[in-house]
Write a protein that holds these residues in place. Structure first.
Motif, short mmCIF file in Angstrom:
data_model
loop_
_atom_site.label_atom_id
_atom_site.label_comp_id
_atom_site.label_asym_id
_atom_site.label_seq_id
_atom_site.Cartn_x
_atom_site.Cartn_y
_atom_site.Cartn_z
N ARG A 1 0.84 -1.20 0.00
CA ARG A 1 0.00 0.00 0.00
C ARG A 1 0.88 1.25 0.00
O ARG A 1 1.95 1.28 0.62
CB ARG A 1 -0.92 0.01 1.22
CG ARG A 1 -2.01 -1.05 1.19
CD ARG A 1 -2.88 -0.96 2.43
NE ARG A 1 -3.88 -2.02 2.46
CZ ARG A 1 -5.11 -1.92 1.97
NH1 ARG A 1 -5.48 -0.77 1.41
NH2 ARG A 1 -5.95 -2.93 2.03
N LYS A 2 0.40 2.28 -0.66
CA LYS A 2 1.18 3.51 -0.77
C LYS A 2 1.53 4.08 0.59
O LYS A 2 2.63 4.62 0.79
CB LYS A 2 0.38 4.53 -1.58
CG LYS A 2 1.14 5.80 -1.93
CD LYS A 2 0.35 6.69 -2.89
CE LYS A 2 0.25 6.04 -4.26
NZ LYS A 2 -0.38 6.95 -5.25
N SER A 3 0.64 3.95 1.57
CA SER A 3 0.87 4.51 2.90
C SER A 3 1.99 3.80 3.65
O SER A 3 2.46 4.31 4.68
CB SER A 3 -0.42 4.44 3.72
OG SER A 3 -0.85 3.09 3.88
N ASN B 1 -2.47 2.45 -4.60
CA ASN B 1 -3.76 2.74 -3.98
C ASN B 1 -4.74 1.69 -4.49
O ASN B 1 -5.15 1.73 -5.65
CB ASN B 1 -4.22 4.15 -4.35
CG ASN B 1 -5.54 4.52 -3.70
OD1 ASN B 1 -6.13 3.71 -2.98
ND2 ASN B 1 -6.01 5.72 -3.95
N ARG C 1 1.71 13.55 13.27
CA ARG C 1 1.75 12.95 11.94
C ARG C 1 3.15 13.09 11.32
O ARG C 1 3.34 13.67 10.26
CB ARG C 1 0.69 13.58 11.03
CG ARG C 1 -0.72 13.40 11.57
CD ARG C 1 -1.77 13.85 10.58
NE ARG C 1 -3.11 13.68 11.12
CZ ARG C 1 -3.82 12.54 11.17
NH1 ARG C 1 -3.25 11.43 10.70
NH2 ARG C 1 -5.03 12.50 11.66
#
Length: 363
Positions: free
Chosen positions: A53-55, A73, A262
């Motif tokens: 996953r991109k994250s 994604n 974050r």
């Protein structure tokens, strides 16, 4: 040189470009790192591509020269038609001639099917589902340790003809003292002072069966904060978690909540590499701290290390768990407690966690 003489003895298929897939969860993706980086070291002539996953791509810090990480994604590739487009994209970008499925879920099964249609060699992880069912069932439980997820990943590499020996010593193994650059997290805290102790606490997990009661973990935070020269970093995310962690940071000196910042994996991993110890549930933070060679005191409730999810190089004496006949009742901690009281977590005393932490602060 041409023909068979080009093929290394430990690469019988002569693979040149291998695609490795694991989309989730974060802890499982993190567990691929020691195996994947070791594979790159064992086969410098093979190009490896990790698809996730991109994250999660930024977990792969300081990658080997022959490793590429592609983030996708999955919302852009829904259904068989979308996965066909993803397969075509990956073929065009990497020209892979070997495929290793470290996930074995429906979408990766479909990718595997496309590979087989093209005659591309495939290897799929054996998740050991039968053994996990025997380990977690309520009656006639077989309480024997299963092999680790990392060992299952290695098996998948072996089955495609790429046996892997360990060549991984941490994400910052090549950096001074094996730690991340303090400048990376300068916005969070100045560099560690001589005589200071840094402790990380990651008190949450995805499911209730893996979360130590926050009111008890707060006692751990309070006790540590009362000690001189102590700095405590709280790891977590999500609105509810942020509210609790920010509350602790406001109430106790020397406590810093990272929940609202974050920062991203590169910053948090660099910071974690400077900790004396991380206190974590059976969660992603246990695995992330392990990857930067930070000792982890892990707290286990509904789940159990026997399921194969212990952190990389985590020591047995740093595992906190109760010897209950109903444990483990779940592989992932997502099943409701059949007793209704989560005694497996609530009966763990804050002092038992503090005593394990002290072993690392005194060493």
């Amino acid at each position: 040189m041409n023909g068979a003489s080009d093929i290394a003895p430990n690469n019988p298929r002569g693979l040149k470009s291998v695609l490795v897939v694991r989309f989730s969860a974060l802890g499982d993706v993190a567990m691929t790192v020691p195996v994947l980086y070791s594979a790159c070291a064992c086969y410098p002539g093979v190009r490896f591509t990790m698809v996730t996953r991109k994250s999660m791509t930024s977990v792969f810090l300081n990658p080997p020269a022959n490793l590429r990480v592609i983030g996708v994604n999955l919302e852009d590739y829904k259904g068989p038609g979308g996965l066909r487009r993803l397969f075509a994209r990956l073929r065009e970008e990497t020209d892979f001639d070997g495929f290793i499925d470290l996930h074995d879920v429906l979408r990766t099964k479909i990718l595997t099917f496309f590979c087989r249609l093209k005659g591309i060699p495939v290897s799929v992880i054996n998740k050991g589902r039968k053994g996990k069912r025997a380990l977690t069932r309520t009656h006639n439980k077989i309480l024997l340790p299963l092999i680790s997820s990392r060992a299952r990943y290695r098996q998948a590499f072996h089955r495609i003809g790429l046996p892997v020996e360990n060549h991984f010593d941490g994400l910052f193994a090549g950096a001074p003292a094996g730690k991340g650059d303090p400048a990376t997290f300068a916005a969070v805290t100045p560099p560690r002072l001589r005589g200071e102790h840094w402790v990380g606490i990651a008190p949450f997990a995805k499911h209730q069966g893996k979360i130590y009661p926050p009111e008890l973990m707060e006692q751990v935070v309070k006790a540590l904060s009362e000690r001189p020269g102590m700095k405590i970093f709280l790891f977590g995310g999500g609105d509810k978690e942020r509210e609790i962690l920010d509350g602790w940071a406001a109430r106790y000196p020397g406590v810093i909540s990272l929940a609202a910042k974050r920062l991203g994996f590169p910053v948090e991993l660099a910071l974690a590499s400077h900790l004396d110890v991380m206190v974590s549930m059976d969660s992603a933070n246990m695995h992330l701290a392990s990857l930067v060679a930070t000792p982890v005191v892990s707290v286990w409730g509904a789940t159990h290390p026997y399921c194969g999810f212990k952190g990389w190089r985590q020591k047995e004496e740093d595992i906190i768990q109760l010897p209950m006949t109903c444990r483990p009742c779940s592989v992932f901690g997502n099943k409701p407690c059949f007793r209704g009281d989560y005694h497996c977590l609530r009966a763990i005393s804050p002092q038992s966690i503090l005593s394990r932490v002290d072993r690392h602060l005194e060493s």
